[in-house]
Design a protein around this motif. Structure first.
Motif, short mmCIF file in Angstrom:
data_model
loop_
_atom_site.label_atom_id
_atom_site.label_comp_id
_atom_site.label_asym_id
_atom_site.label_seq_id
_atom_site.Cartn_x
_atom_site.Cartn_y
_atom_site.Cartn_z
N UNK A 133 30.10 34.54 42.07
CA UNK A 133 30.20 33.19 42.61
C UNK A 133 30.61 32.20 41.53
N UNK A 134 29.99 32.32 40.37
CA UNK A 134 30.33 31.43 39.25
C UNK A 134 31.79 31.60 38.83
N UNK A 135 32.25 32.83 38.76
CA UNK A 135 33.64 33.10 38.38
C UNK A 135 34.61 32.56 39.42
N UNK A 136 34.27 32.75 40.70
CA UNK A 136 35.13 32.25 41.79
C UNK A 136 35.26 30.73 41.74
N UNK A 137 34.15 30.05 41.56
CA UNK A 137 34.16 28.58 41.52
C UNK A 137 34.96 28.07 40.31
N UNK A 138 34.94 28.81 39.22
CA UNK A 138 35.54 28.33 37.97
C UNK A 138 37.02 28.67 37.82
N UNK A 139 37.47 29.79 38.42
CA UNK A 139 38.81 30.29 38.09
C UNK A 139 39.75 30.46 39.28
N UNK A 140 39.24 30.36 40.51
CA UNK A 140 40.11 30.61 41.67
C UNK A 140 40.95 29.38 41.99
N UNK A 141 42.30 29.57 42.07
CA UNK A 141 43.22 28.46 42.32
C UNK A 141 43.58 28.30 43.79
N UNK A 142 43.67 29.40 44.51
CA UNK A 142 44.00 29.33 45.92
C UNK A 142 45.38 29.87 46.25
N UNK A 143 46.43 29.26 45.70
CA UNK A 143 47.79 29.63 46.09
C UNK A 143 48.66 30.02 44.90
N UNK A 144 48.09 30.12 43.74
CA UNK A 144 48.84 30.50 42.54
C UNK A 144 48.82 32.02 42.39
N UNK A 145 49.81 32.70 43.02
CA UNK A 145 49.82 34.15 43.02
C UNK A 145 50.25 34.75 41.68
N UNK A 146 50.72 33.89 40.76
CA UNK A 146 51.05 34.39 39.43
C UNK A 146 49.78 34.60 38.60
N UNK A 147 48.68 34.00 39.06
CA UNK A 147 47.39 34.19 38.38
C UNK A 147 46.73 35.45 38.91
N UNK A 148 46.42 36.39 38.02
CA UNK A 148 45.88 37.70 38.44
C UNK A 148 44.54 37.54 39.15
N UNK A 149 43.67 36.69 38.64
CA UNK A 149 42.36 36.49 39.25
C UNK A 149 42.51 35.98 40.68
N UNK A 150 43.38 34.99 40.87
CA UNK A 150 43.58 34.39 42.19
C UNK A 150 44.21 35.39 43.16
N UNK A 151 45.25 36.10 42.72
CA UNK A 151 45.93 37.04 43.61
C UNK A 151 45.01 38.21 43.98
N UNK A 152 44.13 38.60 43.07
CA UNK A 152 43.17 39.67 43.37
C UNK A 152 42.19 39.23 44.44
N UNK A 153 41.68 38.01 44.30
CA UNK A 153 40.75 37.49 45.30
C UNK A 153 41.43 37.30 46.65
N UNK A 154 42.68 36.85 46.65
CA UNK A 154 43.42 36.71 47.91
C UNK A 154 43.57 38.07 48.59
N UNK A 155 43.86 39.10 47.80
CA UNK A 155 44.01 40.45 48.35
C UNK A 155 42.69 40.94 48.94
N UNK A 156 41.58 40.68 48.25
CA UNK A 156 40.26 41.11 48.74
C UNK A 156 39.92 40.40 50.05
N UNK A 157 40.13 39.09 50.10
CA UNK A 157 39.76 38.32 51.29
C UNK A 157 40.61 38.67 52.50
N UNK A 158 41.90 38.95 52.30
CA UNK A 158 42.76 39.32 53.43
C UNK A 158 42.51 40.77 53.86
N UNK A 159 42.20 41.64 52.92
CA UNK A 159 41.96 43.05 53.24
C UNK A 159 40.66 43.25 54.00
#
Length: 261
Positions: A133-159
């Motif tokens: 939760x702490x990592x998500x709040x601090x590093x997740x951008x939402x739509x920046x798919x060039x960011x590995x952390x963000x794109x990984x979370x997007x993949x997890x949430x859609x999957x």
């Protein structure tokens, strides 16, 4: 001059030792031949999925977990293929060089698995809800798919059709809300429906504005744990079996290595 009884006992001992080595040799050959066949099968499946002209490749490529799984299958298949080949050739030809290489490869794999288990135990606190939760709040951008952390979370949430670590409320007071002040949740949290064979958003605007009816409300931590719960126990049992097999393989290889004249 050696007594007759002692000579017979020595001959029997030599014969038994030879029979024992022959047994180890053929057991090791059969065992490694099965590993060789398993590795060949996994390699075949992985290559077929990647080059399949009927469109199965596109289905896999659309799902990040399946896409990663294909390369894991290829890696495991290649490793088992090599191990089985070395073990078979070393056993049937009684080649000390191949047997030693086989032993060293198994030993390296065993040590790597042991190191991974130790690291997993040391860093187990990094697998808690609070940490994610702490990592998500601090590093997740939402739509920046060039960011590995963000794109990984997007993949997890859609999957897994989930949102946040615990719930969509995780995005309150987060970096995502600072960057996207008009959106309550990211697009990856929105519910999707099957339409003309494709999954499309049911009502993206309603979802982004915070309407609970059009977003996924289950947290990803629970969704992932529920999905992999059975596989975790199976993986644990398989890990114990694999480690046991590796230990026996190393013992057999070294016995055969020392027994070859």
């Amino acid at each position: 001059m050696r007594p007759a009884g002692q000579g017979e006992a020595s001959a029997r001992g030599t014969t038994m030792e030879g029979d024992c080595l022959s047994c180890i040799k053929y057991l090791m050959f059969v065992f490694n031949f099965l590993i060789f066949l398993g590795g060949s099968f996994l390699l075949g499946v992985g290559v077929w999925v990647l080059v399949d002209p009927t469109g199965f490749r596109e289905i896999v490529a659309a799902n990040p977990l399946l896409f990663t799984g294909v390369y894991i299958i290829l890696g495991m298949g290649g490793m088992l293929f090599l191990l089985g080949f070395l073990g078979c050739c070393g056993a049937i030809r009684e080649n000390k060089c191949l047997l030693l290489f086989f032993f060293m490869l198994i030993l390296l794999i065993f040590l790597a698995e042991l190191a991974a288990a130790i690291l997993a135990f040391i860093f187990r606190e990094h697998l808690t809800r609070e940490y994610f939760t702490k990592e998500l709040k601090s590093h997740y951008h939402g739509y920046n798919n060039s960011d590995v952390f963000t794109s990984t979370w997007n993949a997890i949430m859609t999957t897994f059709d989930c949102c946040g670590v615990n719930s969509p409320e995780d995005f309150k007071d987060s970096l995502f809300r600072l960057i996207n002040q008009n959106h309550m949740v990211p697009e990856a949290c929105c519910q999707r429906i099957l339409q003309n064979g494709e999954r499309v958003y049911s009502s993206q605007e309603q979802c982004l504005s915070g309407n609970m009816m059009f977003r996924n409300n289950k947290g990803c931590y629970s969704a992932v744990v529920d999905y992999f719960e059975l596989y975790i126990y199976v993986a644990g049992a398989m890990a114990i079996v694999v480690l046991t097999i590796e230990l026996f393989a190393m013992v057999f290889a070294m016995c055969l290595f020392r027994g070859i004249q």
